[in-house]
Design an enzyme around this catalytic site. Structure first.
Site, PDB file in Angstrom:
ATOM      1  N   GLY A  73       1.028   0.923  -7.943  1.00  0.00           N
ATOM      2  CA  GLY A  73       1.767   1.353  -9.123  1.00  0.00           C
ATOM      3  C   GLY A  73       0.935   1.392 -10.390  1.00  0.00           C
TER       4      GLY A  73
ATOM      5  CD  GLU B 138      -1.985  -3.568   3.640  1.00  0.00           C
ATOM      6  OE1 GLU B 138      -1.898  -4.151   2.535  1.00  0.00           O
ATOM      7  OE2 GLU B 138      -1.505  -2.441   3.834  1.00  0.00           O
TER       8      GLU B 138
ATOM      9  CG  ASP C 188      -0.990   5.452   1.794  1.00  0.00           C
ATOM     10  OD1 ASP C 188      -1.561   4.449   2.267  1.00  0.00           O
ATOM     11  OD2 ASP C 188      -0.707   5.561   0.577  1.00  0.00           O
TER      12      ASP C 188
END
Length: 331
Positions: free
Chosen positions: A191, A146, A94
Protein backbone atom coordinates in the site's frame (compact mmCIF):
# COMPACT_ATOMS: atom_id res chain seq x y z
CA UNK A 1 -4.56 -25.34 -22.14
CA UNK A 2 -2.56 -22.38 -23.48
CA UNK A 3 1.20 -22.54 -23.06
CA UNK A 4 2.92 -19.28 -22.25
CA UNK A 5 5.58 -20.28 -24.78
CA UNK A 6 2.97 -19.98 -27.54
CA UNK A 7 2.45 -16.37 -26.43
CA UNK A 8 6.16 -15.54 -26.63
CA UNK A 9 6.57 -15.27 -22.86
CA UNK A 10 9.36 -16.69 -20.69
CA UNK A 11 9.40 -18.01 -17.13
CA UNK A 12 11.57 -16.41 -14.46
CA UNK A 13 14.30 -19.06 -14.06
CA UNK A 14 16.96 -17.60 -16.36
CA UNK A 15 15.93 -14.04 -15.50
CA UNK A 16 16.66 -14.63 -11.83
CA UNK A 17 19.91 -16.51 -12.37
CA UNK A 18 21.28 -13.64 -14.46
CA UNK A 19 20.01 -11.03 -11.99
CA UNK A 20 21.71 -12.68 -9.01
CA UNK A 21 24.96 -12.99 -10.93
CA UNK A 22 24.72 -9.41 -12.21
CA UNK A 23 23.72 -7.71 -8.94
CA UNK A 24 20.39 -6.30 -10.06
CA UNK A 25 16.68 -7.04 -9.63
CA UNK A 26 13.96 -7.69 -12.20
CA UNK A 27 11.09 -5.17 -12.08
CA UNK A 28 7.71 -6.72 -11.32
CA UNK A 29 5.15 -4.08 -12.23
CA UNK A 30 1.45 -4.68 -11.61
CA UNK A 31 -1.04 -3.79 -14.30
CA UNK A 32 -4.79 -3.73 -14.81
CA UNK A 33 -5.32 -1.96 -18.14
CA UNK A 34 -3.88 -1.07 -21.53
CA UNK A 35 -2.22 2.20 -20.55
CA UNK A 36 -0.32 0.57 -17.69
CA UNK A 37 0.80 -2.24 -20.00
CA UNK A 38 1.94 0.22 -22.69
CA UNK A 39 3.97 2.16 -20.13
CA UNK A 40 5.63 -0.97 -18.73
CA UNK A 41 6.61 -2.38 -22.12
CA UNK A 42 7.82 0.90 -23.61
CA UNK A 43 9.91 1.63 -20.51
CA UNK A 44 11.40 -1.87 -20.54
CA UNK A 45 12.26 -1.68 -24.23
CA UNK A 46 13.82 1.76 -24.04
CA UNK A 47 15.97 0.76 -21.07
CA UNK A 48 16.72 -2.73 -22.47
CA UNK A 49 15.37 -4.43 -19.34
CA UNK A 50 13.68 -7.78 -18.77
CA UNK A 51 10.33 -7.31 -17.04
CA UNK A 52 7.64 -9.20 -15.15
CA UNK A 53 4.03 -8.29 -15.89
CA UNK A 54 2.33 -8.88 -12.58
CA UNK A 55 -1.38 -9.58 -12.16
CA UNK A 56 -3.16 -9.87 -8.82
CA UNK A 57 -6.31 -11.90 -8.33
CA UNK A 58 -8.28 -8.66 -8.22
CA UNK A 59 -6.68 -7.41 -11.44
CA UNK A 60 -7.51 -10.71 -13.14
CA UNK A 61 -11.15 -10.31 -12.22
CA UNK A 62 -11.13 -6.68 -13.33
CA UNK A 63 -9.44 -7.19 -16.70
CA UNK A 64 -10.81 -10.68 -17.55
CA UNK A 65 -8.52 -13.67 -17.86
CA UNK A 66 -9.05 -14.09 -21.62
CA UNK A 67 -8.24 -10.46 -22.34
CA UNK A 68 -5.16 -10.71 -20.12
CA UNK A 69 -3.84 -13.61 -22.17
CA UNK A 70 -4.11 -11.65 -25.39
CA UNK A 71 -2.77 -8.49 -23.75
CA UNK A 72 0.34 -10.41 -22.68
CA UNK A 73 0.77 -11.81 -26.17
CA UNK A 74 0.25 -8.32 -27.54
CA UNK A 75 2.86 -6.97 -25.13
CA UNK A 76 5.47 -9.31 -26.62
CA UNK A 77 4.62 -8.19 -30.16
CA UNK A 78 4.54 -4.55 -29.06
CA UNK A 79 8.03 -4.88 -27.61
CA UNK A 80 9.27 -6.30 -30.92
CA UNK A 81 7.57 -3.47 -32.80
CA UNK A 82 9.38 -0.97 -30.57
CA UNK A 83 12.73 -2.48 -31.54
CA UNK A 84 13.38 -5.33 -29.10
CA UNK A 85 13.78 -8.52 -31.20
CA UNK A 86 14.00 -10.89 -28.21
CA UNK A 87 11.99 -9.44 -25.30
CA UNK A 88 12.25 -11.16 -21.94
CA UNK A 89 8.73 -10.82 -20.55
CA UNK A 90 7.11 -13.00 -17.89
CA UNK A 91 3.42 -13.02 -16.92
CA UNK A 92 3.12 -13.63 -13.20
CA UNK A 93 0.23 -14.23 -10.80
CA UNK A 94 0.72 -12.08 -7.71
CA UNK A 95 -0.56 -13.44 -4.37
CA UNK A 96 -2.39 -16.49 -5.61
CA UNK A 97 -4.32 -17.96 -2.69
CA UNK A 98 -5.31 -21.42 -3.92
CA UNK A 99 -4.17 -24.31 -6.07
CA UNK A 100 -7.27 -23.84 -8.22
CA UNK A 101 -6.43 -20.21 -9.01
CA UNK A 102 -2.83 -21.08 -9.86
CA UNK A 103 -3.97 -23.94 -12.11
CA UNK A 104 -6.39 -21.64 -13.92
CA UNK A 105 -3.69 -19.02 -14.53
CA UNK A 106 -1.21 -21.63 -15.78
CA UNK A 107 -3.83 -23.02 -18.16
CA UNK A 108 -4.49 -19.49 -19.48
CA UNK A 109 -0.86 -18.75 -20.34
CA UNK A 110 0.83 -17.45 -17.20
CA UNK A 111 4.55 -18.28 -17.15
CA UNK A 112 4.98 -17.81 -13.39
CA UNK A 113 2.69 -17.98 -10.36
CA UNK A 114 2.93 -17.04 -6.72
CA UNK A 115 1.17 -19.14 -4.12
CA UNK A 116 0.86 -17.18 -0.90
CA UNK A 117 0.33 -19.50 2.04
CA UNK A 118 2.16 -17.20 4.45
CA UNK A 119 -1.00 -16.63 6.51
CA UNK A 120 -1.39 -20.37 7.12
CA UNK A 121 0.30 -22.52 9.78
CA UNK A 122 3.77 -23.50 8.55
CA UNK A 123 2.96 -27.12 7.62
CA UNK A 124 -0.14 -26.03 5.69
CA UNK A 125 1.89 -23.41 3.83
CA UNK A 126 4.40 -26.11 2.87
CA UNK A 127 1.68 -28.50 1.69
CA UNK A 128 -0.18 -25.87 -0.35
CA UNK A 129 3.00 -24.54 -1.92
CA UNK A 130 4.21 -28.03 -2.78
CA UNK A 131 0.92 -28.85 -4.51
CA UNK A 132 1.25 -25.78 -6.74
CA UNK A 133 4.89 -26.57 -7.55
CA UNK A 134 4.04 -30.14 -8.54
CA UNK A 135 1.38 -28.91 -10.95
CA UNK A 136 3.29 -25.91 -12.36
CA UNK A 137 6.55 -27.71 -13.02
CA UNK A 138 4.78 -30.09 -15.36
CA UNK A 139 4.43 -27.13 -17.71
CA UNK A 140 7.79 -25.47 -16.96
CA UNK A 141 6.03 -22.68 -15.06
CA UNK A 142 8.03 -21.18 -12.20
CA UNK A 143 6.60 -20.81 -8.69
CA UNK A 144 7.16 -18.20 -5.99
CA UNK A 145 6.33 -19.03 -2.37
CA UNK A 146 6.27 -16.82 0.71
CA UNK A 147 7.49 -17.04 4.30
CA UNK A 148 6.65 -14.23 6.68
CA UNK A 149 3.77 -11.76 6.50
CA UNK A 150 3.82 -8.18 5.17
CA UNK A 151 1.56 -5.62 6.78
CA UNK A 152 -0.66 -3.39 4.68
CA UNK A 153 -3.36 -3.73 2.04
CA UNK A 154 -3.05 -4.82 -1.60
CA UNK A 155 -6.28 -5.78 -3.39
CA UNK A 156 -7.57 -8.81 -1.43
CA UNK A 157 -4.41 -9.16 0.67
CA UNK A 158 -4.80 -7.58 4.11
CA UNK A 159 -2.58 -7.87 7.18
CA UNK A 160 -2.32 -5.55 10.17
CA UNK A 161 1.12 -6.60 11.41
CA UNK A 162 4.48 -7.73 10.11
CA UNK A 163 5.78 -11.20 10.79
CA UNK A 164 9.44 -11.27 9.81
CA UNK A 165 10.71 -14.31 7.95
CA UNK A 166 12.49 -16.77 10.22
CA UNK A 167 15.87 -17.55 8.59
CA UNK A 168 16.02 -20.99 10.22
CA UNK A 169 12.86 -22.04 8.35
CA UNK A 170 13.94 -21.21 4.81
CA UNK A 171 16.07 -24.30 4.07
CA UNK A 172 13.30 -26.64 5.20
CA UNK A 173 10.65 -24.69 3.27
CA UNK A 174 12.60 -24.51 0.02
CA UNK A 175 13.64 -28.17 0.13
CA UNK A 176 10.16 -29.47 0.98
CA UNK A 177 8.26 -27.32 -1.52
CA UNK A 178 10.62 -27.14 -4.49
CA UNK A 179 9.80 -23.46 -5.10
CA UNK A 180 11.83 -21.49 -7.63
CA UNK A 181 11.89 -18.25 -5.61
CA UNK A 182 10.96 -17.10 -2.12
CA UNK A 183 9.22 -13.91 -1.04
CA UNK A 184 10.42 -12.80 2.39
CA UNK A 185 9.40 -10.24 4.98
CA UNK A 186 12.17 -7.87 6.12
CA UNK A 187 10.18 -4.68 6.64
CA UNK A 188 8.54 -3.82 3.34
CA UNK A 189 4.78 -3.31 3.37
CA UNK A 190 1.83 -3.18 0.99
CA UNK A 191 0.00 0.00 0.00
CA UNK A 192 0.79 3.72 -0.01
CA UNK A 193 0.46 4.12 3.77
CA UNK A 194 3.02 1.48 4.67
CA UNK A 195 3.77 2.75 8.15
CA UNK A 196 1.97 4.71 10.85
CA UNK A 197 3.52 8.03 11.89
CA UNK A 198 4.32 6.39 15.24
CA UNK A 199 6.56 3.87 13.47
CA UNK A 200 8.56 6.60 11.74
CA UNK A 201 10.59 9.63 12.66
CA UNK A 202 10.54 13.01 10.94
CA UNK A 203 13.66 14.49 9.35
CA UNK A 204 14.69 18.16 9.49
CA UNK A 205 12.15 18.97 6.76
CA UNK A 206 9.32 17.25 8.61
CA UNK A 207 9.22 14.32 6.18
CA UNK A 208 8.33 10.93 7.64
CA UNK A 209 11.25 8.49 7.55
CA UNK A 210 10.31 4.80 7.92
CA UNK A 211 12.26 2.23 9.94
CA UNK A 212 15.08 0.63 7.90
CA UNK A 213 14.77 -2.73 6.24
CA UNK A 214 16.10 -5.71 8.20
CA UNK A 215 19.20 -6.41 6.16
CA UNK A 216 20.44 -8.60 8.97
CA UNK A 217 17.57 -11.03 8.32
CA UNK A 218 18.28 -10.91 4.59
CA UNK A 219 21.96 -11.67 5.17
CA UNK A 220 21.12 -14.64 7.37
CA UNK A 221 18.66 -15.98 4.78
CA UNK A 222 21.36 -15.70 2.11
CA UNK A 223 23.68 -17.73 4.33
CA UNK A 224 21.03 -20.43 4.71
CA UNK A 225 20.17 -20.68 0.99
CA UNK A 226 23.09 -19.10 -0.91
CA UNK A 227 22.30 -18.02 -4.45
CA UNK A 228 18.58 -18.77 -4.11
CA UNK A 229 16.24 -16.19 -5.72
CA UNK A 230 14.69 -13.85 -3.14
CA UNK A 231 11.67 -11.59 -3.75
CA UNK A 232 10.58 -8.37 -2.03
CA UNK A 233 6.90 -7.47 -2.06
CA UNK A 234 5.49 -4.10 -1.03
CA UNK A 235 8.49 -2.19 -2.34
CA UNK A 236 6.98 1.05 -3.58
CA UNK A 237 8.80 4.17 -2.42
CA UNK A 238 5.73 6.46 -2.49
CA UNK A 239 7.28 9.48 -4.32
CA UNK A 240 6.44 12.54 -2.32
CA UNK A 241 6.13 14.73 -5.43
CA UNK A 242 3.31 12.50 -6.68
CA UNK A 243 1.64 12.55 -3.26
CA UNK A 244 1.91 16.37 -3.23
CA UNK A 245 0.37 16.62 -6.71
CA UNK A 246 -2.52 14.37 -5.73
CA UNK A 247 -3.19 16.40 -2.59
CA UNK A 248 -2.79 19.72 -4.43
CA UNK A 249 -5.52 18.78 -6.85
CA UNK A 250 -8.10 17.49 -4.39
CA UNK A 251 -6.61 14.28 -3.00
CA UNK A 252 -6.37 13.30 0.65
CA UNK A 253 -3.29 11.11 1.06
CA UNK A 254 -2.19 11.75 4.62
CA UNK A 255 1.27 10.63 5.81
CA UNK A 256 1.82 8.29 2.86
CA UNK A 257 5.35 6.93 3.12
CA UNK A 258 7.27 4.16 1.34
CA UNK A 259 10.55 2.27 1.23
CA UNK A 260 13.59 4.49 0.55
CA UNK A 261 14.96 3.80 -2.91
CA UNK A 262 18.55 3.59 -1.73
CA UNK A 263 17.59 0.65 0.49
CA UNK A 264 15.94 -1.11 -2.44
CA UNK A 265 19.05 -0.53 -4.55
CA UNK A 266 21.12 -2.08 -1.78
CA UNK A 267 18.79 -5.07 -1.63
CA UNK A 268 18.90 -5.55 -5.41
CA UNK A 269 22.67 -6.10 -5.25
CA UNK A 270 22.09 -9.20 -3.11
CA UNK A 271 20.11 -12.37 -3.86
CA UNK A 272 16.97 -10.19 -4.09
CA UNK A 273 16.32 -10.59 -7.80
CA UNK A 274 12.64 -9.55 -8.05
CA UNK A 275 11.18 -6.38 -6.56
CA UNK A 276 7.43 -5.73 -6.72
CA UNK A 277 6.22 -2.19 -7.39
CA UNK A 278 2.51 -1.37 -7.60
CA UNK A 279 1.52 1.61 -5.44
CA UNK A 280 4.06 3.96 -7.03
CA UNK A 281 2.45 3.36 -10.41
CA UNK A 282 -1.01 4.02 -8.98
CA UNK A 283 0.21 7.26 -7.44
CA UNK A 284 1.87 8.50 -10.65
CA UNK A 285 -1.23 7.69 -12.68
CA UNK A 286 -3.62 9.29 -10.20
CA UNK A 287 -1.50 12.43 -9.92
CA UNK A 288 -1.48 12.89 -13.69
CA UNK A 289 -5.22 12.32 -14.04
CA UNK A 290 -6.07 14.68 -11.16
CA UNK A 291 -3.87 17.39 -12.68
CA UNK A 292 -5.64 17.16 -16.03
CA UNK A 293 -9.08 17.33 -14.45
CA UNK A 294 -8.12 20.24 -12.21
CA UNK A 295 -6.59 22.26 -15.04
CA UNK A 296 -9.15 21.25 -17.67
CA UNK A 297 -12.42 20.59 -15.85
CA UNK A 298 -14.36 20.35 -19.11
CA UNK A 299 -12.22 17.47 -20.38
CA UNK A 300 -14.06 14.21 -20.97
CA UNK A 301 -11.95 12.41 -23.58
CA UNK A 302 -10.24 9.46 -21.80
CA UNK A 303 -7.26 9.75 -24.16
CA UNK A 304 -6.61 13.25 -22.89
CA UNK A 305 -6.21 12.15 -19.26
CA UNK A 306 -5.07 8.55 -19.64
CA UNK A 307 -2.43 9.60 -22.18
CA UNK A 308 -0.61 11.87 -19.68
CA UNK A 309 -1.06 9.17 -17.02
CA UNK A 310 0.64 6.66 -19.32
CA UNK A 311 3.57 9.01 -19.93
CA UNK A 312 3.95 9.64 -16.21
CA UNK A 313 3.98 5.90 -15.58
CA UNK A 314 6.59 5.30 -18.27
CA UNK A 315 8.85 7.95 -16.76
CA UNK A 316 8.46 6.39 -13.30
CA UNK A 317 9.20 2.88 -14.57
CA UNK A 318 12.32 4.02 -16.43
CA UNK A 319 13.56 5.68 -13.25
CA UNK A 320 12.95 2.50 -11.23
CA UNK A 321 14.68 0.31 -13.79
CA UNK A 322 17.78 2.48 -14.13
CA UNK A 323 18.24 4.08 -10.72
CA UNK A 324 16.73 1.58 -8.29
CA UNK A 325 16.77 -1.92 -9.73
CA UNK A 326 19.76 -1.66 -12.07
CA UNK A 327 18.14 -3.93 -14.67
CA UNK A 328 18.79 -1.64 -17.64
CA UNK A 329 21.00 -2.81 -20.52
CA UNK A 330 20.57 -6.48 -19.53
CA UNK A 331 19.06 -7.78 -22.77
Amino acid sequence: MVSYKELGLVNTRDMFAKAIKGGYAIPAFNFNNMEQLQAIISAAVETKSPVILQVSSGARKYANQTLLRYMAQGAVEYAKELGCPNPQIALHLDHGDSLELCKSCIEMGFSSVMIDGSHLPYDENVALTRSVVEYAHQFDVTVEGELGVLAGIEDDVVAEHHTYTEPEEVVDFVSKTGVDSLAISIGTSHGANKFTPEQCHRDANGILVPPPLRFDILAEIEKQIPGFPIVLHGSSSVPQDEVATINKFGGALKDAVGIPEEQLRQASKSAVCKINIDSDGRLAMTAAVRKVFAENPAEFDPRKYLGPARESLKKLYEHKIINVLGSNDRL
